[in-house]
Design a protein around this motif. Structure first.
Motif, mmCIF file in Angstrom:
data_model
loop_
_atom_site.group_PDB
_atom_site.id
_atom_site.type_symbol
_atom_site.label_atom_id
_atom_site.label_comp_id
_atom_site.label_asym_id
_atom_site.label_seq_id
_atom_site.Cartn_x
_atom_site.Cartn_y
_atom_site.Cartn_z
ATOM 1 N N LEU A 1 -1.663 1.686 0.615
ATOM 2 C CA LEU A 1 -1.239 0.336 0.244
ATOM 3 C C LEU A 1 -2.442 -0.550 -0.071
ATOM 4 O O LEU A 1 -2.430 -1.328 -1.034
ATOM 5 N N TRP A 2 -3.480 -0.442 0.744
ATOM 6 C CA TRP A 2 -4.699 -1.224 0.510
ATOM 7 C C TRP A 2 -5.328 -0.840 -0.830
ATOM 8 O O TRP A 2 -5.784 -1.699 -1.584
ATOM 9 N N GLN A 3 -5.326 0.449 -1.137
ATOM 10 C CA GLN A 3 -5.879 0.921 -2.400
ATOM 11 C C GLN A 3 -5.070 0.381 -3.586
ATOM 12 O O GLN A 3 -5.649 -0.045 -4.595
ATOM 13 N N PRO B 1 -11.695 -1.450 5.706
ATOM 14 C CA PRO B 1 -10.780 -1.537 6.865
ATOM 15 C C PRO B 1 -10.732 -0.247 7.683
ATOM 16 O O PRO B 1 -10.776 -0.287 8.920
ATOM 17 N N TYR B 2 -10.645 0.890 6.982
ATOM 18 C CA TYR B 2 -10.494 2.165 7.702
ATOM 19 C C TYR B 2 -11.759 2.525 8.466
ATOM 20 O O TYR B 2 -11.686 2.989 9.613
ATOM 21 N N SER C 1 -0.347 11.412 -7.244
ATOM 22 C CA SER C 1 0.827 11.450 -8.112
ATOM 23 C C SER C 1 0.912 10.263 -9.051
ATOM 24 O O SER C 1 1.645 10.287 -10.038
ATOM 25 N N GLY C 2 0.181 9.182 -8.722
ATOM 26 C CA GLY C 2 0.212 7.987 -9.548
ATOM 27 C C GLY C 2 1.525 7.222 -9.459
ATOM 28 O O GLY C 2 1.847 6.421 -10.316
ATOM 29 N N ALA C 3 2.324 7.478 -8.425
ATOM 30 C CA ALA C 3 3.622 6.816 -8.281
ATOM 31 C C ALA C 3 3.445 5.327 -8.059
ATOM 32 O O ALA C 3 2.484 4.882 -7.430
ATOM 33 N N GLU C 4 4.397 4.535 -8.574
ATOM 34 C CA GLU C 4 4.336 3.099 -8.400
ATOM 35 C C GLU C 4 4.782 2.714 -6.991
ATOM 36 O O GLU C 4 5.438 3.471 -6.291
ATOM 37 N N PHE C 5 4.427 1.495 -6.631
ATOM 38 C CA PHE C 5 4.731 0.997 -5.296
ATOM 39 C C PHE C 5 6.249 0.861 -5.106
ATOM 40 O O PHE C 5 6.972 0.408 -5.991
ATOM 41 N N GLU D 1 7.390 1.971 1.395
ATOM 42 C CA GLU D 1 6.043 2.397 1.777
ATOM 43 C C GLU D 1 5.450 1.476 2.844
ATOM 44 O O GLU D 1 4.650 1.901 3.669
ATOM 45 N N VAL D 2 5.867 0.206 2.819
ATOM 46 C CA VAL D 2 5.398 -0.744 3.834
ATOM 47 C C VAL D 2 5.897 -0.332 5.206
ATOM 48 O O VAL D 2 5.150 -0.373 6.200
#
Length: 313
Positions: free
Chosen positions: A110-112, A190-191, A233-237, A241-242
């Motif tokens: 999510l951050w990415q 962050p990580y 995979s390049g999948a959209e948000f 996912e949150v």
């Protein structure tokens, strides 16, 4: 010869921990430019990039050793090389190191995605491809083992232990902050800070540098293997996912809490009086003046590199 590091050693380690890899990066860039720039033979040469990566990590170990020698500190005693811990603690922490990757992966994704939407360059390429077993093994050695050893000796072995007498959270959070700033990468910030806190807590309670090295190694190696055997995979948000990210963070917090509870009960160095540390405890003002320079330098470097990644400079 001193048996403990102090806050001045930590500040010195923080400054050189930022400066040494930067110097190597500048030298490598000069060599690349001299050999034809980004279109030259060295720009994408795997052997050259691997050597630069190894030298960069080795610089942390060199900083650790030189500060210890020049400041007349017994690094074997001060860093926790001789500390002993039950074997099953090593096994448990190795598992925790692996689990943290999977539990934090959703929030990292999510951050990415957020940084990507803001125009941040997400290029996080490794110094070698991961398209063969040989390269994967090389990556485990270069990205898994060497950073785990070199970075832990400097940031936990020296910096954290130099701050130890000022309290757990001061030592853990400052060493974690310097560790995350050292990466000079907003994507990793962050990580790496969270990992720095986890590794710091382990070393603070056990005084055993090998435990954080084990965790660091398995964490890095797991990341390498994920990169080797999966593709973006390049999948959209999507909104769920949150929820996955929140569940992963909660699971990680619970796991870390259980780990620290176990360490408090079982690690053989916990709650032992530190009779060897007779150094003067500095007041808040002088203490902050000593430790702030590497933090400020790290923030400045991070801002500069972040602006570059956003295409501003």
């Amino acid at each position: 010869m001193d048996k403990r590091y102090n806050i001045r050693h930590s500040a010195l380690g923080g400054l050189w921990g930022l400066g040494a890899p930067l110097i190597i990066s500048i030298i490598a860039s000069i060599i690349i430019i001299a050999c034809g720039g980004t279109e030259g033979a060295l720009a994408n040469n795997t052997a050259f990039l691997v050597i630069v990566s190894i030298l960069t990590e080795a610089s942390f170990l060199l900083v650790f050793y030189l500060i210890s020698r020049t400041q007349n500190v017994d690094f074997v005693e001060a860093s926790g090389i001789r500390a002993k811990t039950p074997w099953y603690i090593y096994l448990i922490l190795a598992i925790v190191g692996v689990a943290c990757v999977f539990l934090f992966l959703p929030i990292i994704d999510l951050w990415q995605q957020l940084l990507g939407l803001m125009g941040y360059s997400l290029d996080a390429s490794l110094p070698m491809p991961l398209d063969s077993a040989g390269y994967v093994i090389l990556a485990i050695f270069t990205i898994g083992l060497i950073p785990a050893v070199c970075e832990e000796f400097l940031f936990r072995g020296l910096i954290l232990n130099g701050l130890r007498k000022y309290g757990m959270w001061f030592a853990v959070l400052i060493s974690a902050l310097l560790f995350s700033l050292m990466h000079m990468n907003l994507l990793q910030l962050p990580y790496t800070f969270i990992l720095g806190v986890i590794f710091g807590l382990v070393v603070y309670y056990t005084r055993n540098i090998w435990l954080s090295i084990i965790m660091h190694f398995f964490n890095n190696t797991t990341t390498v293997l994920i990169m080797a055997f999966t593709r973006d995979s390049g999948a959209e948000f999507v909104w769920w996912e949150v929820l996955i990210a929140v569940a992963g963070v909660l699971g990680a917090v619970a796991l870390i809490y259980l780990m620290m509870t176990l360490l408090k009960k079982k690690a053989n160095a916990i709650a032992e009086p530190d009779t060897q540390d007779t150094q003067t405890l500095l007041e808040k003002g002088p203490r902050n003046r000593i430790i702030l320079p590497p933090i400020i330098a790290g923030i400045i470097f991070l801002i500069i590199f972040s602006l570059s990644s956003f295409g501003v400079i």
